[in-house]
Design a protein around this motif. Structure first.
Motif, short mmCIF file in Angstrom:
data_model
loop_
_atom_site.label_atom_id
_atom_site.label_comp_id
_atom_site.label_asym_id
_atom_site.label_seq_id
_atom_site.Cartn_x
_atom_site.Cartn_y
_atom_site.Cartn_z
N ARG A 243 22.48 34.35 76.85
CA ARG A 243 23.55 35.15 77.30
C ARG A 243 23.66 34.66 78.97
N LEU A 244 21.69 36.00 78.76
CA LEU A 244 21.51 35.49 81.04
C LEU A 244 21.36 34.35 81.07
N GLY A 245 20.88 33.47 80.37
CA GLY A 245 20.82 31.96 80.58
C GLY A 245 22.66 30.72 81.24
N GLU A 246 23.00 31.49 80.36
CA GLU A 246 24.13 30.91 80.71
C GLU A 246 24.94 31.51 81.57
N GLU A 247 24.93 32.56 82.02
CA GLU A 247 25.81 33.92 82.88
C GLU A 247 24.75 33.33 84.54
N LYS A 248 23.65 33.18 84.62
CA LYS A 248 23.17 32.16 85.96
C LYS A 248 23.45 30.76 85.95
N ALA A 249 24.05 30.02 84.83
CA ALA A 249 24.14 28.69 84.89
C ALA A 249 26.12 28.71 85.69
N LYS A 250 26.49 30.37 85.81
CA LYS A 250 28.04 29.74 85.96
C LYS A 250 27.63 29.80 86.95
N LYS B 31 10.20 21.45 68.67
CA LYS B 31 10.77 21.95 69.52
C LYS B 31 11.20 22.67 70.60
N HIS B 32 11.84 22.25 71.75
CA HIS B 32 12.25 22.97 72.88
C HIS B 32 12.45 24.60 72.63
N GLU B 33 12.09 25.58 72.89
CA GLU B 33 12.43 27.23 72.82
C GLU B 33 14.34 27.84 72.41
N MET B 34 14.75 26.87 73.53
CA MET B 34 16.06 26.74 73.61
C MET B 34 16.82 26.56 72.22
N GLU B 35 16.12 25.35 72.01
CA GLU B 35 16.44 24.52 70.62
C GLU B 35 16.33 25.30 69.74
N ASN B 36 15.02 26.76 69.63
CA ASN B 36 14.52 27.21 68.54
C ASN B 36 15.53 28.08 68.48
N CYS B 37 15.69 29.08 69.85
CA CYS B 37 17.18 30.06 69.69
C CYS B 37 18.13 29.48 69.54
N ILE B 38 18.71 28.61 69.36
CA ILE B 38 20.50 27.51 68.71
C ILE B 38 19.92 28.00 67.42
N SER C 3 31.04 29.21 76.17
CA SER C 3 29.85 29.66 76.24
C SER C 3 28.82 28.36 75.76
N VAL C 4 27.72 28.02 75.87
CA VAL C 4 27.31 26.58 75.36
C VAL C 4 26.33 27.08 74.31
N SER C 5 26.62 28.91 74.25
CA SER C 5 25.10 28.52 72.93
C SER C 5 26.25 28.47 71.58
N ALA C 6 27.94 29.00 71.98
CA ALA C 6 28.45 29.25 70.99
C ALA C 6 28.86 27.62 70.41
N TYR C 7 29.02 26.44 71.73
CA TYR C 7 29.30 25.61 71.77
C TYR C 7 28.52 24.41 70.69
N LEU C 8 27.03 25.13 71.14
CA LEU C 8 26.07 23.85 69.83
C LEU C 8 25.90 24.66 68.32
N THR D 96 22.68 18.52 75.73
CA THR D 96 22.81 19.85 75.95
C THR D 96 21.97 20.50 75.88
N ILE D 97 21.60 20.27 74.29
CA ILE D 97 19.76 21.47 74.21
C ILE D 97 19.03 21.17 75.35
N ASP D 98 18.98 19.87 75.58
CA ASP D 98 18.29 20.03 77.11
C ASP D 98 18.49 19.93 78.65
N LEU D 99 19.91 19.99 78.39
CA LEU D 99 19.60 20.53 79.88
C LEU D 99 19.64 21.98 79.96
N MET D 100 19.72 23.19 78.36
CA MET D 100 20.12 24.02 78.68
C MET D 100 18.08 24.61 78.57
N GLU D 101 17.20 23.94 77.89
CA GLU D 101 15.57 23.91 77.94
C GLU D 101 15.34 24.08 79.71
#
Length: 173
Positions: free
Chosen positions: A164-171, A125-132, A11-16, A82-87
């Motif tokens: 969760r959905l973003g990570e699922e789609k990335a996988k 900050k990017h939206e994904m960084e705000n989420c993390i 999980s990229v989110s858990a890693y971050l 990693t955050i930038d790649l998520m974004e």
């Protein structure tokens, strides 16, 4: 180090969130890997090889933090990348006309993201960084034994679902 490797693949989110915590830990020890090795690492029961590997990992993190000027705050380049790649992935999903479930999750999370961005130093900050950041903040509160308000819990649910959905789609790529 061992946990970071495992989380990165799961999980990229858990890693971050783990890396945010690790950066804070390194700061708490004054960027001193010797202190970390002497005072923190022994509680994990590592054998000599694992202990040496973990110490070297913390040394490299401390070195990166010093070189990148992150002694007091901020994230080392590997974390920020990693955050930038998520974004980037987030933006691709939003631009994809077939990603209705992701867009629905995004629009549910968006009011909470906007609120986060309007607070403190989150504006650039990017939206994904705000989420993390939101999930990490909640993690810190829980670690301190503090209760999360109903409003905070309600905000975290759609943010967690979006991640969760973003990570699922990335996988699936």
């Amino acid at each position: 180090m061992f946990i970071a490797q495992k989380l990165r693949s799961q999980s990229v989110s858990a890693y971050l969130i783990y890396m945010y915590q690790t950066e804070d830990l390194v700061r708490a020890y004054g960027l001193d890997a010797e202190r970390i090795a002497a005072e923190y690492l022994p509680r994990f029961g590592y054998d000599d090889t694992q202990l040496q590997q973990a110490k070297e990992w913390y040394e490299s993190l401390a070195r990166m933090m010093r070189e990148e000027g992150k002694e007091q705050a901020g994230h080392i380049r590997v974390v920020q990348n990693t955050i930038d790649l998520m974004e980037d992935h987030h933006r691709e999903l939003l631009d994809d006309s077939e990603e209705q479930a992701y867009k629905t999750a995004y629009y549910k999370a968006l009011p909470h993201i906007v609120t986060l961005r309007s607070q403190g130093n989150n504006k650039d900050k990017h939206e994904m960084e705000n989420c993390i950041d939101a999930l990490y903040g909640a993690t810190l509160l829980r670690m301190q034994g503090k209760d999360l308000s109903a409003g905070t819990q309600a905000a975290l649910q759609p943010i967690s679902e979006l991640l969760r959905l973003g990570e699922e789609k990335a996988k699936q790529l």
